[in-house]
Design a protein around this motif. Structure first.
Motif, PDB file in Angstrom:
ATOM      1  N   CYS A   1       0.843  -1.191   0.000  1.00 40.70           N
ATOM      2  CA  CYS A   1       0.000   0.000   0.000  1.00 40.70           C
ATOM      3  C   CYS A   1       0.882   1.248   0.000  1.00 40.70           C
ATOM      4  O   CYS A   1       1.778   1.389   0.834  1.00 40.70           O
ATOM      5  CB  CYS A   1      -0.912  -0.001   1.229  1.00 40.70           C
TER       6      CYS A   1
ATOM      7  N   LEU B   1      -7.655  -1.057  -2.194  1.00 40.18           N
ATOM      8  CA  LEU B   1      -7.376  -2.048  -1.161  1.00 40.18           C
ATOM      9  C   LEU B   1      -8.432  -3.138  -1.080  1.00 40.18           C
ATOM     10  O   LEU B   1      -8.128  -4.275  -0.714  1.00 40.18           O
ATOM     11  CB  LEU B   1      -7.246  -1.366   0.208  1.00 40.18           C
TER      12      LEU B   1
ATOM     13  N   VAL C   1      -4.421   3.355   6.706  1.00 34.18           N
ATOM     14  CA  VAL C   1      -3.120   2.972   7.265  1.00 34.18           C
ATOM     15  C   VAL C   1      -3.299   2.445   8.673  1.00 34.18           C
ATOM     16  O   VAL C   1      -2.723   1.411   9.052  1.00 34.18           O
ATOM     17  CB  VAL C   1      -2.147   4.172   7.260  1.00 34.18           C
TER      18      VAL C   1
ATOM     19  N   GLN D   1       4.194   4.835   4.238  1.00 34.87           N
ATOM     20  CA  GLN D   1       3.567   6.129   4.446  1.00 34.87           C
ATOM     21  C   GLN D   1       4.600   7.230   4.267  1.00 34.87           C
ATOM     22  O   GLN D   1       5.592   7.301   4.982  1.00 34.87           O
ATOM     23  CB  GLN D   1       2.951   6.237   5.848  1.00 34.87           C
TER      24      GLN D   1
ATOM     25  N   VAL E   1       2.735  -1.477   4.141  1.00 39.69           N
ATOM     26  CA  VAL E   1       2.267  -0.146   3.791  1.00 39.69           C
ATOM     27  C   VAL E   1       3.420   0.824   3.975  1.00 39.69           C
ATOM     28  O   VAL E   1       4.153   0.758   4.966  1.00 39.69           O
ATOM     29  CB  VAL E   1       1.047   0.279   4.645  1.00 39.69           C
TER      30      VAL E   1
ATOM     31  N   TRP F   1       4.620  -1.810   8.568  1.00 43.74           N
ATOM     32  CA  TRP F   1       4.433  -0.362   8.391  1.00 43.74           C
ATOM     33  C   TRP F   1       5.796   0.318   8.296  1.00 43.74           C
ATOM     34  O   TRP F   1       6.596   0.254   9.232  1.00 43.74           O
ATOM     35  CB  TRP F   1       3.645   0.187   9.576  1.00 43.74           C
TER      36      TRP F   1
ATOM     37  N   VAL G   1      -4.870   3.293  -1.748  1.00 45.72           N
ATOM     38  CA  VAL G   1      -5.893   2.986  -0.754  1.00 45.72           C
ATOM     39  C   VAL G   1      -7.232   2.681  -1.421  1.00 45.72           C
ATOM     40  O   VAL G   1      -7.971   1.778  -0.992  1.00 45.72           O
ATOM     41  CB  VAL G   1      -6.034   4.158   0.246  1.00 45.72           C
TER      42      VAL G   1
END
Length: 361
Positions: A105, A129, A153, A139, A137, A163, A126
């Motif tokens: 992501c 998804l 998230v 970010q 993911v 993450w 997103v």
């Protein structure tokens, strides 16, 4: 160090002691669409003399190609440099841990998805998804990141998805002032979850290692230049690299005076032109660098010497006093007065509407 050696080192430009330069962008080379004074001509002289530059930025919103176009538009020479971003560091981190083509992501600007694709991973927005489960993911900063994306998230990382945060800078310098950085958005997700991200951007080593691999230089041959003590300088120290701190961006002289040892630079200058000026490492002391604390508990600005030498004197005095347990005033007004005495100019804030403040990032 003997007197002759000290004089010789002081006489040579700082950059001549290194074979490669890792240079920050926001607040060092430009603020938004505007070049920082002296940055372009200094960098062009550095590369013209055969010292390669890697621009390493925590700002993950744009691709290296887009950043390169911006730099060339400001007048940076066509050759002798490259760009690495924290998005690329994040993608490299995941590429070592996930299978080729693994879905990830991507939250942030276009630079995040492009870096994942470049690393052989499959970016998933997103909005998609529901159709595609993801294994991680990333970010990063994006000017159009929405509440819905931050919520997604949070759901993913709370469920155990890997993450990775490109960086956790709380603010981003713009021509109009400080804007919220990726760290502010990461903090929103952390507040709503029990998860913590793996951070690859400065001050972590990953981005410095990636930049130095591009340069092909050893640690003692590499200089880092940045405007943030908590990311650029602390990260350089952690990576075993010398650093030049410039007062053209986020951190100010008072911040430098009160920096902990882990965030103290090797050199200090008003801006990037300090690369071409002579100077001693800040930890080097000599009789003409000794100054005193005034009755207001701030270092007295020497009357003799150029502004660069006087700046170094003020900083070394502040550090020495604090390390010895003596009181040093943190009064903002007093330190602002010292900056003016040293000819340091605060970054100018434009009067236009702040809706345009991130246009150049």
């Amino acid at each position: 160090m003997g007197e002759t050696t000290t004089t010789s080192v002081r006489a040579e430009p700082v950059i001549t002691r290194y074979r490669g330069l890792i240079c920050d962008l926001d607040g060092v080379v430009y603020r938004g669409a505007t070049a920082v004074p002296h940055a372009v001509e200094t960098l062009n002289r550095v590369t013209a003399h055969g010292v390669p530059v890697v621009f390493a930025t925590n700002n993950a919103s744009r691709s290296p190609r887009s950043v390169g176009d911006h730099l060339r538009g400001l007048g940076i020479a066509q050759q002798g440099w490259s760009v690495v971003t924290s998005s690329q560091a994040a993608a490299a981190h995941l590429a070592e841990r996930l299978a080729q083509g693994a879905p990830v992501c991507a939250v942030g600007g276009p630079g995040v998805a492009e870096a994942l694709t470049e690393a052989g991973l499959t970016p998933v927005r997103v909005a998609d998804l529901g159709d595609t489960p993801v294994e991680a993911v990333v970010q990063g900063l994006g000017t159009d990141v929405t509440w819905s994306e931050l919520t997604a998230v949070g759901y993913l990382v709370e469920a155990g998805t890997i993450w990775v945060a490109t960086n956790v800078d709380l603010t981003l310098p713009t021509p109009y002032g400080q804007a919220p950085g990726n760290g502010a958005l990461v903090a929103l997700v952390q507040t709503a979850t029990s998860a913590s991200p793996h951070v690859v951007g400065k001050p972590q080593a990953a981005l410095f290692d990636l930049a130095r691999s591009r340069l092909g230089t050893a640690q003692p041959e590499t200089l880092v230049c940045g405007d943030r003590l908590d990311t650029d300088i602390k990260g350089a120290n952690s990576a075993g690299l010398d650093s030049l701190f410039v007062l053209s961006g986020a951190s100010r002289l008072r911040d430098l005076a009160f920096a902990e040892r882990s965030s103290r630079p090797t050199y200090v200058a008003a801006d990037l032109s300090g690369l071409l000026a002579p100077g001693l490492p800040l930890h080097t002391t000599s009789p003409d660098h000794l100054v005193e604390l005034g009755p207001d508990a701030v270092p007295r600005v020497p009357s003799a010497g150029d502004n660069g030498t006087r700046l170094q004197s003020v900083v070394t005095m502040a550090w020495a006093a604090r390390d010895e347990g003596r009181a040093v005033s943190d009064h903002a007004g007093l330190w602002a007065t010292i900056e003016r005495q040293l000819g340091l100019v605060q970054p100018k804030l434009a009067t236009q509407q702040t809706s345009r403040s991130v246009a150049g990032h």
